[in-house]
Design a protein around this motif. Structure first.
Motif, mmCIF file in Angstrom:
data_model
loop_
_atom_site.group_PDB
_atom_site.id
_atom_site.type_symbol
_atom_site.label_atom_id
_atom_site.label_comp_id
_atom_site.label_asym_id
_atom_site.label_seq_id
_atom_site.Cartn_x
_atom_site.Cartn_y
_atom_site.Cartn_z
ATOM 1 N N ASP A 26 2.274 -13.939 12.778
ATOM 2 C CA ASP A 26 2.117 -14.221 14.193
ATOM 3 C C ASP A 26 0.713 -13.671 14.630
ATOM 4 O O ASP A 26 0.099 -14.279 15.509
ATOM 5 N N TYR A 27 0.152 -12.497 14.001
ATOM 6 C CA TYR A 27 -0.971 -11.829 14.313
ATOM 7 C C TYR A 27 -1.841 -11.568 13.264
ATOM 8 O O TYR A 27 -1.870 -10.552 12.670
ATOM 9 N N PRO A 28 -2.351 -12.747 12.307
ATOM 10 C CA PRO A 28 -3.186 -12.169 11.384
ATOM 11 C C PRO A 28 -4.317 -11.396 11.548
ATOM 12 O O PRO A 28 -4.895 -10.784 10.572
ATOM 13 N N GLU A 29 -4.709 -11.409 12.759
ATOM 14 C CA GLU A 29 -5.830 -10.214 12.901
ATOM 15 C C GLU A 29 -5.541 -9.022 13.253
ATOM 16 O O GLU A 29 -6.466 -8.083 13.292
ATOM 17 N N HIS A 30 -4.381 -8.648 13.312
ATOM 18 C CA HIS A 30 -3.975 -7.229 13.540
ATOM 19 C C HIS A 30 -4.004 -6.468 12.054
ATOM 20 O O HIS A 30 -3.735 -7.269 11.255
ATOM 21 N N GLY A 31 -4.416 -5.072 12.197
ATOM 22 C CA GLY A 31 -4.402 -4.218 11.237
ATOM 23 C C GLY A 31 -2.857 -3.673 10.894
ATOM 24 O O GLY A 31 -2.047 -3.782 11.726
ATOM 25 N N ILE A 32 -2.440 -3.330 9.727
ATOM 26 C CA ILE A 32 -1.399 -2.778 9.424
ATOM 27 C C ILE A 32 -1.495 -1.446 8.461
ATOM 28 O O ILE A 32 -2.237 -1.441 7.626
ATOM 29 N N LEU A 33 -0.816 -0.407 9.027
ATOM 30 C CA LEU A 33 -0.848 0.850 8.382
ATOM 31 C C LEU A 33 0.634 1.169 8.015
ATOM 32 O O LEU A 33 1.236 1.503 9.149
ATOM 33 N N GLY A 34 1.336 1.117 6.568
ATOM 34 C CA GLY A 34 2.538 1.364 6.628
ATOM 35 C C GLY A 34 2.653 2.402 5.599
ATOM 36 O O GLY A 34 1.750 2.627 4.363
ATOM 37 N N GLU A 35 3.866 3.015 5.307
ATOM 38 C CA GLU A 35 4.225 4.323 4.342
ATOM 39 C C GLU A 35 4.190 3.616 3.072
ATOM 40 O O GLU A 35 3.602 4.315 2.055
ATOM 41 N N GLU A 36 4.831 2.440 2.704
ATOM 42 C CA GLU A 36 4.920 2.182 1.461
ATOM 43 C C GLU A 36 3.873 1.196 0.892
ATOM 44 O O GLU A 36 3.526 1.171 -0.213
ATOM 45 N N TYR A 37 3.017 0.595 1.661
ATOM 46 C CA TYR A 37 2.105 -0.618 1.134
ATOM 47 C C TYR A 37 0.712 -0.157 1.832
ATOM 48 O O TYR A 37 -0.364 -1.027 1.550
ATOM 49 N N GLY A 38 0.520 1.038 2.332
ATOM 50 C CA GLY A 38 -0.759 1.695 2.491
ATOM 51 C C GLY A 38 -1.394 0.925 3.899
ATOM 52 O O GLY A 38 -1.011 0.408 4.727
ATOM 53 N N ASP A 39 -3.034 1.289 3.844
ATOM 54 C CA ASP A 39 -3.634 0.954 5.113
ATOM 55 C C ASP A 39 -4.427 -0.386 4.795
ATOM 56 O O ASP A 39 -5.174 -0.552 3.899
ATOM 57 N N GLN A 40 -4.280 -1.294 5.870
ATOM 58 C CA GLN A 40 -4.748 -2.607 5.785
ATOM 59 C C GLN A 40 -5.086 -2.858 7.288
ATOM 60 O O GLN A 40 -5.025 -4.111 7.663
ATOM 61 N N SER A 41 -5.679 -1.670 7.763
ATOM 62 C CA SER A 41 -5.941 -1.897 9.380
ATOM 63 C C SER A 41 -7.575 -2.413 9.403
ATOM 64 O O SER A 41 -7.783 -2.891 10.453
ATOM 65 N N GLY A 42 -8.480 -1.854 8.642
ATOM 66 C CA GLY A 42 -9.884 -2.180 8.758
ATOM 67 C C GLY A 42 -10.362 -1.726 10.207
ATOM 68 O O GLY A 42 -10.167 -0.615 10.589
ATOM 69 N N ASP A 43 -11.313 -2.613 10.634
ATOM 70 C CA ASP A 43 -11.529 -2.144 12.052
ATOM 71 C C ASP A 43 -11.039 -2.974 13.223
ATOM 72 O O ASP A 43 -11.468 -3.327 14.298
ATOM 73 N N ALA A 44 -9.609 -3.569 13.011
ATOM 74 C CA ALA A 44 -8.926 -4.378 13.735
ATOM 75 C C ALA A 44 -8.681 -3.606 15.243
ATOM 76 O O ALA A 44 -8.309 -2.239 15.303
ATOM 77 N N GLU A 45 -8.775 -4.296 16.270
ATOM 78 C CA GLU A 45 -8.422 -3.591 17.509
ATOM 79 C C GLU A 45 -7.116 -3.360 17.763
ATOM 80 O O GLU A 45 -6.818 -2.316 18.106
ATOM 81 N N HIS A 46 -6.054 -4.235 17.219
ATOM 82 C CA HIS A 46 -4.624 -3.680 17.423
ATOM 83 C C HIS A 46 -4.120 -3.431 15.974
ATOM 84 O O HIS A 46 -4.675 -4.231 14.714
ATOM 85 N N VAL A 47 -3.619 -2.303 15.661
ATOM 86 C CA VAL A 47 -2.963 -1.682 14.564
ATOM 87 C C VAL A 47 -1.648 -1.287 14.359
ATOM 88 O O VAL A 47 -1.275 -0.652 15.418
ATOM 89 N N TRP A 48 -0.902 -1.774 13.737
ATOM 90 C CA TRP A 48 0.793 -1.773 13.605
ATOM 91 C C TRP A 48 0.889 -0.307 12.578
ATOM 92 O O TRP A 48 0.109 -0.460 11.522
ATOM 93 N N VAL A 49 1.587 0.644 12.976
ATOM 94 C CA VAL A 49 1.950 1.712 12.233
ATOM 95 C C VAL A 49 3.424 1.803 11.902
ATOM 96 O O VAL A 49 4.183 1.756 12.842
ATOM 97 N N ILE A 50 3.806 1.656 10.573
ATOM 98 C CA ILE A 50 5.064 1.477 10.098
ATOM 99 C C ILE A 50 5.607 2.475 9.239
ATOM 100 O O ILE A 50 5.122 2.710 8.423
ATOM 101 N N ASP A 51 6.787 2.781 9.500
ATOM 102 C CA ASP A 51 7.749 3.794 8.519
ATOM 103 C C ASP A 51 8.885 3.055 8.310
ATOM 104 O O ASP A 51 9.836 3.148 9.292
ATOM 105 N N PRO A 52 9.158 2.064 7.319
ATOM 106 C CA PRO A 52 10.151 1.362 7.442
ATOM 107 C C PRO A 52 11.637 1.928 7.208
ATOM 108 O O PRO A 52 12.711 1.452 7.840
#
Length: 265
Positions: A66-92
């Protein structure tokens, strides 16, 4: 790609509910089951399960679709946030130790930052059917107790406070002495509950949480919930709690200020 909401905060709730639903579907079949448990640390016990990994994969999949331009930082699969304006932070699964012990005090944490600032957060507990959400300005509960706003309770004095921490064993050296000063002064100290303790603070059931060694995905999604309910959450120095570390959360700003002084000695 889906158009982003025109505003931050609760405009994101429908999408975050979808993320929580997907995580729940991945997690619940494994809760209270005979599943394998891996250890992520060589010198300590840091458990991870197929439920943790499956839930984060499900969340990442929906965000990516839905939002491929968004970054993601998660506990299990690491930081894929780069310089994205929106970053999702996840602890599953925040509270995997509780999860593998069959205790329903774990939860899925989903937070959203925009330009580094938390704009929305949710703790979803799929086994009890509860969700605690906030945007820093307001916070709400949905679940078996019925939908209602979240509001912290007044408690100015540490002698009247109910205090939670995961376990005092996490505090070392001077930090343990500082924590012990707070615990000795509190009316009712209790241990455990991980993210659930912060949600009980937002709900006005407890007054104080003092912790250490938190990562950003342990606390960032909870900041908009705590602050939206009227609470205060910082590090022990009174600075931002976004990056984790040593954390103090209080339902009453007067209690928060007093506890910072006690921790400083």
């Amino acid at each position: 790609m889906t158009d982003a909401p025109s505003s931050d905060g609760f405009a994101w709730l429908p999408f975050v509910d979808r993320l929580a639903d997907a995580a729940s579907a991945a997690i619940l079949p494994h809760f209270r089951s005979a599943m394998a448990v891996e250890n992520k640390e060589a010198l300590a016990f840091d458990p991870v399960t197929v439920a943790d990994k499956g839930a984060e994969e499900a969340i990442r999949g929906l965000i990516g679709a839905d939002y491929p331009e968004h970054g993601i930082l998660g506990e299990e699969y690491g930081d894929q946030s780069g310089d994205a304006e929106h970053v999702w932070v996840i602890d599953p699964i925040d509270g995997t130790r509780a999860f593998i012990s069959g205790l329903p005090v774990w939860g899925t944490l989903i937070g959203l930052k925009r330009h580094g600032v938390p704009v929305f957060g949710m703790m979803a507990q799929p086994f009890t059917g509860e969700r605690f959400s906030g945007d820093g300005k307001s916070a709400y509960y949905t679940g078996p107790g019925g939908e209602r706003p979240l509001k912290t309770r007044k408690c100015a004095a540490i002698g009247d406070a109910t205090l939670f921490t995961t376990t005092p064993a996490l505090f070392k050296g001077a930090d343990r002495a500082a924590y012990d000063r707070v615990e000795r002064a509190a009316r009712l100290p209790r241990y455990g509950c991980d993210c659930y303790a912060y949600c009980m603070l937002a709900a006005g059931q407890i007054d104080l949480v003092v912790e250490t060694e938190l990562k950003t995905f342990d606390i960032m999604p909870l900041i908009p919930v705590i602050e939206g309910a009227g609470g205060v959450v910082t590090n022990w120095d009174g600075g931002s709690a976004i990056e984790g570390g040593r954390i103090v959360a209080a339902g009453d700003p007067r209690l928060h200020a007093a506890v910072l002084e006690m921790l400083a000695g």
